[in-house]
Motif scaffolding. Structure first.
Motif, PDB file in Angstrom:
ATOM      1  N   PHE A  31       0.957  -1.246  -0.021  1.00  0.00           N
ATOM      2  CA  PHE A  31      -0.013  -0.035  -0.086  1.00  0.00           C
ATOM      3  C   PHE A  31       0.843   1.417  -0.001  1.00  0.00           C
ATOM      4  N   SER A  32       0.176   2.382  -0.291  1.00  0.00           N
ATOM      5  CA  SER A  32       1.112   3.676  -0.262  1.00  0.00           C
ATOM      6  C   SER A  32       1.211   4.273   0.999  1.00  0.00           C
ATOM      7  N   PRO A  33       2.276   4.742   1.423  1.00  0.00           N
ATOM      8  CA  PRO A  33       2.340   5.368   2.698  1.00  0.00           C
ATOM      9  C   PRO A  33       1.634   6.655   2.471  1.00  0.00           C
ATOM     10  N   PRO A  34       0.919   7.214   3.917  1.00  0.00           N
ATOM     11  CA  PRO A  34      -0.031   8.106   4.053  1.00  0.00           C
ATOM     12  C   PRO A  34       0.356   9.378   3.256  1.00  0.00           C
ATOM     13  N   GLU A  35       1.757   9.706   3.486  1.00  0.00           N
ATOM     14  CA  GLU A  35       2.402  11.132   2.745  1.00  0.00           C
ATOM     15  C   GLU A  35       2.150  10.855   1.044  1.00  0.00           C
ATOM     16  N   ILE A  36       2.490   9.568   0.659  1.00  0.00           N
ATOM     17  CA  ILE A  36       2.176   9.457  -0.795  1.00  0.00           C
ATOM     18  C   ILE A  36       0.877   9.736  -1.201  1.00  0.00           C
ATOM     19  N   ARG A  37       0.022   9.075  -0.778  1.00  0.00           N
ATOM     20  CA  ARG A  37      -1.545   9.046  -0.802  1.00  0.00           C
ATOM     21  C   ARG A  37      -2.067  10.605  -0.807  1.00  0.00           C
ATOM     22  N   SER A  38      -1.586  11.354   0.192  1.00  0.00           N
ATOM     23  CA  SER A  38      -1.993  12.661   0.475  1.00  0.00           C
ATOM     24  C   SER A  38      -1.313  13.478  -0.869  1.00  0.00           C
ATOM     25  N   ALA A  39      -0.179  13.436  -1.091  1.00  0.00           N
ATOM     26  CA  ALA A  39       0.541  13.875  -2.297  1.00  0.00           C
ATOM     27  C   ALA A  39      -0.112  13.742  -3.435  1.00  0.00           C
ATOM     28  N   LEU A  40      -0.582  12.654  -3.838  1.00  0.00           N
ATOM     29  CA  LEU A  40      -1.567  12.087  -4.795  1.00  0.00           C
ATOM     30  C   LEU A  40      -2.874  13.032  -4.825  1.00  0.00           C
ATOM     31  N   ILE A  41      -3.511  12.884  -3.811  1.00  0.00           N
ATOM     32  CA  ILE A  41      -4.540  13.862  -3.777  1.00  0.00           C
ATOM     33  C   ILE A  41      -4.601  15.217  -4.074  1.00  0.00           C
ATOM     34  N   GLU A  42      -3.552  15.884  -3.452  1.00  0.00           N
ATOM     35  CA  GLU A  42      -3.246  17.375  -3.543  1.00  0.00           C
ATOM     36  C   GLU A  42      -2.947  17.506  -5.048  1.00  0.00           C
ATOM     37  N   PHE A  43      -2.422  16.655  -5.881  1.00  0.00           N
ATOM     38  CA  PHE A  43      -2.105  16.678  -7.364  1.00  0.00           C
ATOM     39  C   PHE A  43      -3.482  16.815  -7.905  1.00  0.00           C
ATOM     40  N   VAL A  44      -4.441  15.610  -7.675  1.00  0.00           N
ATOM     41  CA  VAL A  44      -5.511  15.857  -8.340  1.00  0.00           C
ATOM     42  C   VAL A  44      -6.202  16.757  -8.081  1.00  0.00           C
ATOM     43  N   ARG A  45      -6.459  17.530  -6.965  1.00  0.00           N
ATOM     44  CA  ARG A  45      -7.003  18.634  -6.638  1.00  0.00           C
ATOM     45  C   ARG A  45      -6.646  20.003  -7.205  1.00  0.00           C
ATOM     46  N   SER A  46      -5.378  19.935  -7.569  1.00  0.00           N
ATOM     47  CA  SER A  46      -4.705  20.992  -8.241  1.00  0.00           C
ATOM     48  C   SER A  46      -5.352  21.296  -9.825  1.00  0.00           C
ATOM     49  N   LEU A  47      -5.812  20.077 -10.330  1.00  0.00           N
ATOM     50  CA  LEU A  47      -6.378  19.975 -11.793  1.00  0.00           C
ATOM     51  C   LEU A  47      -7.599  20.946 -11.849  1.00  0.00           C
ATOM     52  N   PRO A  48      -7.597  21.699 -12.955  1.00  0.00           N
ATOM     53  CA  PRO A  48      -8.814  22.625 -13.202  1.00  0.00           C
ATOM     54  C   PRO A  48      -9.957  21.980 -13.218  1.00  0.00           C
ATOM     55  N   ARG A  49     -10.961  22.401 -12.448  1.00  0.00           N
ATOM     56  CA  ARG A  49     -12.308  21.798 -12.401  1.00  0.00           C
ATOM     57  C   ARG A  49     -12.656  20.750 -11.659  1.00  0.00           C
ATOM     58  N   VAL A  50     -11.461  19.842 -11.215  1.00  0.00           N
ATOM     59  CA  VAL A  50     -11.933  18.654 -10.537  1.00  0.00           C
ATOM     60  C   VAL A  50     -12.229  18.982  -9.279  1.00  0.00           C
ATOM     61  N   GLN A  51     -13.376  18.107  -8.862  1.00  0.00           N
ATOM     62  CA  GLN A  51     -13.816  18.191  -7.483  1.00  0.00           C
ATOM     63  C   GLN A  51     -13.923  16.843  -6.968  1.00  0.00           C
ATOM     64  N   PHE A 130      -4.690   1.190 -11.222  1.00  0.00           N
ATOM     65  CA  PHE A 130      -3.336   1.557 -10.980  1.00  0.00           C
ATOM     66  C   PHE A 130      -2.842   1.110  -9.569  1.00  0.00           C
ATOM     67  N   TYR A 131      -1.843   0.260  -9.433  1.00  0.00           N
ATOM     68  CA  TYR A 131      -1.337   0.049  -8.021  1.00  0.00           C
ATOM     69  C   TYR A 131      -0.805   1.080  -7.273  1.00  0.00           C
ATOM     70  N   ALA A 132      -0.984   0.828  -5.991  1.00  0.00           N
ATOM     71  CA  ALA A 132      -0.784   2.021  -5.107  1.00  0.00           C
ATOM     72  C   ALA A 132       0.815   2.467  -5.122  1.00  0.00           C
ATOM     73  N   PRO A 133       0.992   3.601  -5.333  1.00  0.00           N
ATOM     74  CA  PRO A 133       2.402   4.263  -5.504  1.00  0.00           C
ATOM     75  C   PRO A 133       3.183   3.970  -3.899  1.00  0.00           C
ATOM     76  N   ARG A 134       4.134   3.381  -4.094  1.00  0.00           N
ATOM     77  CA  ARG A 134       4.995   3.200  -2.732  1.00  0.00           C
ATOM     78  C   ARG A 134       5.798   4.444  -2.622  1.00  0.00           C
ATOM     79  N   ASP A 135       6.330   4.917  -3.492  1.00  0.00           N
ATOM     80  CA  ASP A 135       7.542   6.219  -2.997  1.00  0.00           C
ATOM     81  C   ASP A 135       7.439   7.316  -4.192  1.00  0.00           C
TER      82      ASP A 135
END
Length: 155
Positions: A31-51, A130-135
């Motif tokens: 599984f992804s470490p919590p900080e990697i999952r959080s960074a992934l979510i932060e990236f998605v939220r930065s995309l225009p118009r994504v909710q 897409f498999y959970a990013p580990r790093d």
């Protein structure tokens, strides 16, 4: 500009165990470490118009990536949702749509496996796990693939 998903590096190691052809389609290890999952979510939220918000097609706790559209492309969204092009599970793996011409390459490179629901004709063949990013290196690949999924959804 859309990235060439066939030119991504191969994923290191063996594929994580998953439920395979079963639904729910879950990743069972690595599984992804919590900080990697959080960074992934932060990236998605930065995309225009994504909710983001609770998924309408997945288990409770999964965070949906929504792009409100009236004229959506069949291959670009998770059905039966009309606006969800992907979601991340609590353990970090994702279900999302990817360009059809990249599914085989992403599978061969070890990043994804087709979602079993995509075998049904009423669902797009573009739905993958897409498999959970580990790093951070795997996070960079995940964000590249997520951007391609987003670009397909906004096209």
């Amino acid at each position: 500009m859309t990235a060439d998903l066939t030119a991504l590096p191969a994923r290191a190691g063996t594929r994580p165990a998953t439920t395979g052809l079963e639904i729910p389609h879950d990743q069972l290890e690595e599984f992804s470490p919590p900080e990697i999952r959080s960074a992934l979510i932060e990236f998605v939220r930065s995309l225009p118009r994504v909710q983001t918000g609770p998924s309408s097609v997945s288990e409770p706790g999964s965070l949906a990536f929504r792009l409100p559209r009236v004229d959506r492309a069949f291959d670009a969204f998770l059905h039966p949702s009309v606006d969800e092009f992907g979601h991340v599970h609590r353990s970090g793996f994702l279900h999302l749509t990817v360009p059809l011409n990249s599914v085989a390459a992403l599978t061969d490179l070890g990043w994804v496996e087709p979602h079993p629901i995509s075998r049904r004709p009423e669902f797009p063949s573009s739905i993958v796990m897409f498999y959970a990013p580990r790093d951070t290196g795997e996070l960079a690949v995940a964000t590249t693939v997520l951007r391609a999924s987003y670009n397909q959804a906004v096209a």
